[in-house]
Design a protein around this motif. Sequence first.
Motif, PDB file in Angstrom:
ATOM      1  N   LEU A  98       0.444  -1.184  -0.002  1.00 24.16           N
ATOM      2  CA  LEU A  98      -0.210  -0.073  -0.649  1.00 24.16           C
ATOM      3  C   LEU A  98       1.168   0.801   0.212  1.00 24.16           C
ATOM      4  O   LEU A  98       2.198   1.516   0.814  1.00 24.16           O
ATOM      5  N   ASP A  99       0.512   2.348  -0.915  1.00 26.20           N
ATOM      6  CA  ASP A  99       1.062   3.328  -1.344  1.00 26.20           C
ATOM      7  C   ASP A  99       2.701   3.334  -1.955  1.00 26.20           C
ATOM      8  O   ASP A  99       3.144   4.527  -1.824  1.00 26.20           O
ATOM      9  N   LYS A 100       2.642   2.131  -2.156  1.00 31.52           N
ATOM     10  CA  LYS A 100       4.494   2.070  -2.715  1.00 31.52           C
ATOM     11  C   LYS A 100       3.674   2.430  -4.312  1.00 31.52           C
ATOM     12  O   LYS A 100       3.172   2.105  -4.666  1.00 31.52           O
ATOM     13  N   VAL A 101       5.316   2.946  -4.810  1.00 30.72           N
ATOM     14  CA  VAL A 101       5.005   2.623  -6.021  1.00 30.72           C
ATOM     15  C   VAL A 101       5.979   2.092  -7.070  1.00 30.72           C
ATOM     16  O   VAL A 101       6.934   1.461  -6.273  1.00 30.72           O
ATOM     17  N   LEU A 102       5.495   0.886  -7.404  1.00 31.29           N
ATOM     18  CA  LEU A 102       5.915  -0.514  -8.220  1.00 31.29           C
ATOM     19  C   LEU A 102       6.000  -0.894  -9.634  1.00 31.29           C
ATOM     20  O   LEU A 102       5.142  -0.215 -10.139  1.00 31.29           O
ATOM     21  N   PRO A 103       6.964  -1.133 -10.463  1.00 33.65           N
ATOM     22  CA  PRO A 103       7.092  -1.333 -11.523  1.00 33.65           C
ATOM     23  C   PRO A 103       6.349  -2.248 -12.449  1.00 33.65           C
ATOM     24  O   PRO A 103       5.746  -3.728 -11.362  1.00 33.65           O
ATOM     25  N   VAL A 104       5.463  -2.145 -12.997  1.00 27.56           N
ATOM     26  CA  VAL A 104       4.121  -3.093 -13.922  1.00 27.56           C
ATOM     27  C   VAL A 104       3.778  -2.808 -14.499  1.00 27.56           C
ATOM     28  O   VAL A 104       3.789  -2.612 -15.888  1.00 27.56           O
ATOM     29  N   LEU A 105       4.397  -4.508 -15.410  1.00 30.89           N
ATOM     30  CA  LEU A 105       4.375  -4.926 -16.619  1.00 30.89           C
ATOM     31  C   LEU A 105       3.115  -4.952 -17.254  1.00 30.89           C
ATOM     32  O   LEU A 105       2.220  -5.847 -16.919  1.00 30.89           O
ATOM     33  N   VAL A 106       2.207  -4.119 -18.201  1.00 29.72           N
ATOM     34  CA  VAL A 106       1.398  -4.005 -18.598  1.00 29.72           C
ATOM     35  C   VAL A 106       1.062  -5.232 -19.846  1.00 29.72           C
ATOM     36  O   VAL A 106       1.619  -4.848 -20.377  1.00 29.72           O
ATOM     37  N   GLU A 107      -0.562  -5.733 -19.634  1.00 27.33           N
ATOM     38  CA  GLU A 107      -0.726  -6.825 -20.114  1.00 27.33           C
ATOM     39  C   GLU A 107      -1.870  -6.708 -20.830  1.00 27.33           C
ATOM     40  O   GLU A 107      -1.383  -7.283 -22.220  1.00 27.33           O
ATOM     41  N   GLY A 108      -2.567  -6.250 -20.786  1.00 27.59           N
ATOM     42  CA  GLY A 108      -4.244  -5.533 -21.541  1.00 27.59           C
ATOM     43  C   GLY A 108      -4.833  -4.779 -20.640  1.00 27.59           C
ATOM     44  O   GLY A 108      -4.474  -4.258 -19.691  1.00 27.59           O
TER      45      GLY A 108
ATOM     46  N   LEU B   4       0.235   1.858 -23.677  1.00 37.55           N
ATOM     47  CA  LEU B   4       1.312   0.855 -22.517  1.00 37.55           C
ATOM     48  C   LEU B   4       0.639  -0.029 -22.655  1.00 37.55           C
ATOM     49  O   LEU B   4       2.253  -0.741 -22.038  1.00 37.55           O
ATOM     50  N   ILE B   5       0.204  -0.873 -22.967  1.00 38.15           N
ATOM     51  CA  ILE B   5       0.045  -2.231 -22.494  1.00 38.15           C
ATOM     52  C   ILE B   5       1.081  -2.651 -23.873  1.00 38.15           C
ATOM     53  O   ILE B   5       2.204  -2.477 -24.978  1.00 38.15           O
TER      54      ILE B   5
END
Length: 438
Positions: A379-389, A416-417
Amino acid sequence: MGKAFYLETFGCQMNVVDSERIVDLLEGIGYAQVDAAEKADLVLLNTCSVRDKAERKVYGHLGRFKPIKDRRPELIIGVGGCVAQQEGEKMLETVPYLDLVFGTHNIHRLPELVLQAEEKRRGSVTDFLDRETRLNLFPHRSVRDNVTRFVTVMQGCDNFCSYCIVPYVRGREVSRPSGEIKAEIEGLVAQGVREVTLLGQNVNSYGLKEDGELSFAELLNEVNQVAGLERLRFATSHPKDMTDELINCFGRLDKLCKHIHLPVQSGSDRILELMNRGYTAADYLRKVEGLKSVCPEIRLTTDIIVGFPGETEDDFLATLEMVEMVRYADAFTFLYSPRSGTKAAELQDDQSSVLKQERFERLCALQNRIGEEIWQQDLDKVLPVLVEGESKQGDGQLFGRTTWNRIVNFVGEKELIGMTVPVKIVKVFRNSNLGELI
Ligand code: SAM
Ligand code: SF4
């Protein structure tokens, strides 16, 4: 008008990959996939026999298609996967309206069976194939516009855990040549794939039975070097084949995600031995410590069986203790279900189902509490997310995953996908997170 097929897939990721192959083969003979049996000329079930009353369920499920076939006798109905492998020809005898049955080694023969069924000839093929033939038939990934794909690196299983049907329905272990795997991944990356999950029943025994082949850790090393690939995962690994070399990969390989699914099954040495798992609780914990020391951020998930024949309260408490010590982010918990033909099915089982259910619920309550504590850390963290769809949630939301394989939904543009973007986690739900693009 072209012909249409409807396919339902049950069970593990192996079946998901097999279903991709089924789709390719059927498209190759002029069939297009539809989303309802009512619209189809061909209905297929790709089945799983790992748990529950799998065979009975498949027969029950097939019954749903009978009224459609009564109305349209030209409808072709088929069954593949692990139940098909187990039951074979018998299924055609039991279900008069069934047209074809294909086993786990015979997916390539599906077009032939379908063409035969179109001429009103019923057929069943469930032979196990020899090693060479299987190696030549490994599924090759066709073009699909996915960001993340499974790549099968080995098939079958030689472990014979005493409760498990898999070695009987999937056959012996074979590993694909590493050069072929690497070339396939390079091809996928050229098509836009950004993440691959190396797949097998027991991936970390990869190569052990092939002369001169790389070890699984060496294979990971090779795949990690594929230019353009961003993320690498694997499933499923067996604790007994978790070498130091493999553990160290989590500290060394930049593309390897910080998550491992490491099925423990039980925390009791007595039950682990009866299960023929090949490790003790202490061995398992040593490997977990090793993983956490080379990669402190790593999160583990697991599989646990409750109610194995003869499990005592002390055995069960040892499992709870294991869950407390490892602190899994998530666990697939199963009530033991006897599989005929396996060793465990012959064991005396005098525990009541009420007791098993009660233990099952205690385990789930503990795991839910620990899982919740772990996911709330995001919660409240900024995380790298690989966008799938695009997300199933709609509302212009996209979905992707964190390194821990946790789904994050957030509002963003479709462009961004395929990209890895920073997302702030604003809400943590049971199975996913809600985020905001930063
Ligand atoms: N090869 C993988 C492994 O070793 O963990 C996964 C095999 S199986 C498809 C997935 C999970 O199903 C197992 O880890 C086990 O927990 C569960 N399972 C297998 N046989 C079972 C049975 N007879 N009753 C209950 N659960 C079972
Ligand atoms: Fe089944 Fe054990 Fe093989 Fe996993 S390792 S597929 S649980 S026999």
